[in-house]
Structures are given as structure tokens and as C-alpha cells.
Design an enzyme around this catalytic site. Structure first.
Site, PDB file in Angstrom:
ATOM      1  N   MET A   1       0.831  -1.222   0.000  1.00  0.00           N
ATOM      2  CA  MET A   1       0.000   0.000   0.000  1.00  0.00           C
ATOM      3  C   MET A   1       0.859   1.263   0.000  1.00  0.00           C
ATOM      4  SD  MET A   1      -3.094  -1.123  -0.028  1.00  0.00           S
ATOM      5  CE  MET A   1      -4.182   0.193   0.495  1.00  0.00           C
TER       6      MET A   1
ATOM      7  N   THR B   1      -3.731  -0.025   9.710  1.00  0.00           N
ATOM      8  CA  THR B   1      -4.917  -0.573  10.374  1.00  0.00           C
ATOM      9  C   THR B   1      -4.481  -1.163  11.698  1.00  0.00           C
ATOM     10  OG1 THR B   1      -5.872  -1.164   8.229  1.00  0.00           O
ATOM     11  CG2 THR B   1      -6.803  -2.244  10.169  1.00  0.00           C
TER      12      THR B   1
ATOM     13  N   ARG C   1     -10.743   0.038   0.608  1.00  0.00           N
ATOM     14  CA  ARG C   1     -10.575  -0.405  -0.776  1.00  0.00           C
ATOM     15  C   ARG C   1      -9.262  -1.188  -0.905  1.00  0.00           C
ATOM     16  NH1 ARG C   1     -12.776   5.264  -3.145  1.00  0.00           N
ATOM     17  NH2 ARG C   1     -14.937   5.012  -2.481  1.00  0.00           N
TER      18      ARG C   1
ATOM     19  N   LYS D   1     -12.727   2.136  10.332  1.00  0.00           N
ATOM     20  CA  LYS D   1     -12.025   1.138   9.513  1.00  0.00           C
ATOM     21  C   LYS D   1     -12.330  -0.287   9.998  1.00  0.00           C
ATOM     22  CE  LYS D   1      -8.850  -0.944   7.005  1.00  0.00           C
ATOM     23  NZ  LYS D   1      -9.162  -1.295   5.618  1.00  0.00           N
TER      24      LYS D   1
ATOM     25  N   MET E   1     -17.502  -5.909   8.508  1.00  0.00           N
ATOM     26  CA  MET E   1     -18.610  -6.162   7.580  1.00  0.00           C
ATOM     27  C   MET E   1     -18.107  -6.914   6.346  1.00  0.00           C
ATOM     28  SD  MET E   1     -21.908  -5.255   7.212  1.00  0.00           S
ATOM     29  CE  MET E   1     -23.118  -5.352   5.922  1.00  0.00           C
ATOM     30  N   SER E   2     -17.057  -6.404   5.723  1.00  0.00           N
ATOM     31  CA  SER E   2     -16.640  -7.034   4.461  1.00  0.00           C
ATOM     32  C   SER E   2     -16.004  -8.404   4.707  1.00  0.00           C
ATOM     33  CB  SER E   2     -15.695  -6.119   3.686  1.00  0.00           C
ATOM     34  OG  SER E   2     -14.583  -5.776   4.454  1.00  0.00           O
TER      35      SER E   2
END
Ligand code: NAD
Length: 294
Positions: A12, A96, A123, A171, A177-178
């Protein structure tokens, strides 16, 4: 001219640093992996020798690191960011990590008279490359405004979620959720395949229903979030259909672990007398149990 220090040039961080350079900012970069540093130096950044060195002369110092322990060491270690940061500079942790740890970092920075913002990203690595990340920011209005032009080189959606720690919290909620939906997706496709259905057909069918379109986009805004609990699809019926799926999966040796985990939510709502309400009333029931409403 704003100079941005960037620490952590991985999957990233490397493309994010490149986009900061493309945005016209000067960049000082540091990573424990010298090859990662070299590739960004080739794109126009200056190499720093430590997090402290990276922070010296930087107006904004960004961290994009694997975990909270590493972030803590990089911020507060003997050659850490805090020891190199100017008073006007703002540190941004985009990693994170646990929100409680973000709170502790923010408090330590504040005590030292330094500015701090948390800004984890949503994302994928492809969005990091294209500069289209979703950035969830926590911090004071003043600090967030100061770093916004830098954030805008990395993301196309900047959400100021609240005070420090709010970005880190948003976050984790988003990823919860995902990540759980990923497991349910596995189970749905597996149930289709083991039943003899074409998984591509199953995907197409589910894309045209709440299954694939998502409750956030469809049922929640239409029903429970506007206080309408009149049944479009009743909890009792959803409970029956979940049982059907679990029964169908049994002989196929498919473990519907997320299906089984969902059952107590339906049982609890039915036990509370909500079986006739809309299936989204599960949320109203859970809020009441959490003490958020009567
Ligand atoms: P990565 O492992 O590819 O990169 C981490 C980089 O940090 C590496 O280059 C490593 O050498 C460097 N590093 C480790 N310890 C260091 C230290 N002490 N000092 C300086 N550099 C150090 O990880 P990534 O995929 O880039 O993820 C970074 C963060 O972003 C993580 O917190 C991750 O959870 C989060 N994230 C990742 C994605 C993704 O799709 N990969 C998406 C959103 C958020």
C-alpha cells in the site's frame, strides 16, 4: 512547499508515496527494506535513515505499517518520529490497528505537544495505485484540514469520521462487515455448487436480490433506518428460510458456519415477540439489547 515523510513502503505504502510525489509534494521516505526505499527514491523521493530522520524537515509524516506494535516503535522509539517532528508538523497513522492503541498514540503525541491524525484506508491495493482510496480520518478539524491536500493525492473519498480514533474505529467496523460477508459469500457459492448449480448462475441471481446488492444499499434505508418495521419480509419467514438452508446443507456436507452464527439473532428477535416484524427489525432488537433504545 509541503514536505511529506512516508514510513512503510509496502504493497500500500509504495503506491501511496508515489501518488504524493505525483501530487507535487516533496517526499522523504523510510522503510527497513532498502529495496523498497530505492524504488521510491528512483521516483523522486529522498531517502531517510530512520523514522526520526524521516520526520526531520517534514511538515506531514505518514505511517503505513503492518501492526500497532510497529507503529508504536516507529512513533516513540529512540530514533522515532516524535524525536524528529517539528511543532507545526502533523503525524498521520494510516495503518490498520486497534483503535484503543490509536487513542494511546494520540494521547502521547498530544502530551508531547505534537499534532496527530489517524487515517486508515479502505478499498484495495489497486486503488492505492490509482489514487482512489477511501480514507477514514480521525482528528481535529484544524489538523484534518491541514493534511487534506496530501490525503487527496492518495484517495478520492475523504471521510472525516470524528476526533482522533474515529478513523481507526470506522475502519474496523467496515472491515468487520466485508470480512464476515466474505465468509457468507463462500458458503452461498459452496451451497450452490454442491447442490449442482452453476456458481456463475448463482452469482447472477444473487446480484439481483438483497443477497448481492446488500442490506446497506436496499432494505435498511427503506425500512428499519426510517423506523418502518412493517414486514416487507417477516423475521419469522427469514428464520424459516435460514432453517431451510441449514437443512439443505446438512446432507451436502457443507458447513454454513455464518448461517448458524446468524440464527441466535433471529431466535432472540422472535423470543422478544418481533417475529411478525420486518427482517431488518433484527437491528432494532439488537439496539434495544445493547441499551441504545427502549
Ligand atoms: P506490507 O507488509 O506490504 O508493507 C508494510 C511495510 O512496512 C513493508 O515495506 C515493511 O518493510 C515496512 N516496515 C515494517 N516494519 C517497519 C519498521 N519498523 N520501520 C519502517 N518500515 C517498516 O503491508 P501493506 O499491505 O502495505 O499494509 C500496510 C497497512 O495497511 C497494514 O496496516 C494493512 O492492514 C493496511 N491495509 C492494507 C490493505 C491491502 O489491501 N494490502 C488495504 C487497506 C489497509
Amino acid at each position: 512547499m509541503t514536505t511529506v515523510g512516508f514510513i512503510g513502503l509496502g504493497v500500500m505504502g509504495a503506491p501511496m508515496a508515489r501518488n504524493i510525489l505525483k501530487g507535487g509534494f516533496q517526499c522523504r521516505v523510510f522503510d527497513i527494506d532498502p529495496t523498497a526505499v530505492q524504488s521510491i527514491v528512483a521516483a523522486g523521493a529522498k531517502a531517510a535513515t530512520s523514522p526520526q530522520d524521516c520526520a526531520m524537515g517534514s511538515d506531514v509524516v505518514i505511517l503505513m505499517l503492518p501492526n500497532g506494535a510497529i507503529v508504536e516503535a516507529v512513533l516513540f522509539g529512540p530514533d522515532g518520529v516524535l524525536n524528529g517532528m517539528a511543532e507545526h508538523a502533523v503525524a498521520i497513522d494510516m495503518s490498520t490497528i486497534l483503535p484503543g492503541q490509536t487513542d494511546a498514540h494520540a494521547a502521547r503525541m498530544k502530551q508531547a505537544g505534537r499534532r496527530f491524525v489517524d487515517a486508515p484506508v479502505g478499498r484495495s491495493s489497486a486503488h492505492a495505485v490509482s489514487g482512489q482510496l477511501l480514507i477514514m480520518v480521525g482528528g481535529s478539524q484544524e489538523d484534518v484540514s491541514a493534511v487534506r491536500p496530501v490525503l487527496e493525492t492518495m484517495g478520492d473519498t475523504i471521510e472525516h469520521c470524528g476526533p482522533t480514533g474515529a478513523g481507526a474505529r470506522m475502519k474496523i467496523v467496515n472491515n468487520f462487515m466485508s470480512i464476515t460477508l466474505n465468509a457468507t459469500t463462500v458458503e452461498a457459492l459452496l451451497l450452490a455448487e454442491t447442490s449442482g448449480l452453476d456458481p456463475e448462475l448463482a452469482r447472477r441471481v444473487m446480484l439481483s436480490t438483497t443477497a448481492g446488492q446488500g442490506h446497506m444499499a436496499t432494505t435498511y434505508p427503506a425500512k428499519v433506518l426510517k423506523g418502518d418495521l412493517e414486514p416487507g419480509f417477516a423475521i419469522d419467514l427469514a428464520h424459516k428460510d435460514l432453517l431451510l438452508a441449514l437443512e439443505m446443507a446438512g446432507p451436502l456436507n457443507v458447513e454454513l458456519t455464518t448461517g448458524a452464527a446468524a440464527m441466535p439473532r433471529y431466535d432472540a428477535a422472535r423470543a422478544a415477540g418481533r417475529g411478525g416484524e420486518d427482517w431488518t427489525a433484527l437491528y432494532a432488537d439488537a439496539r434495544r439489547r445493547a441499551g441504545l433504545s427502549k
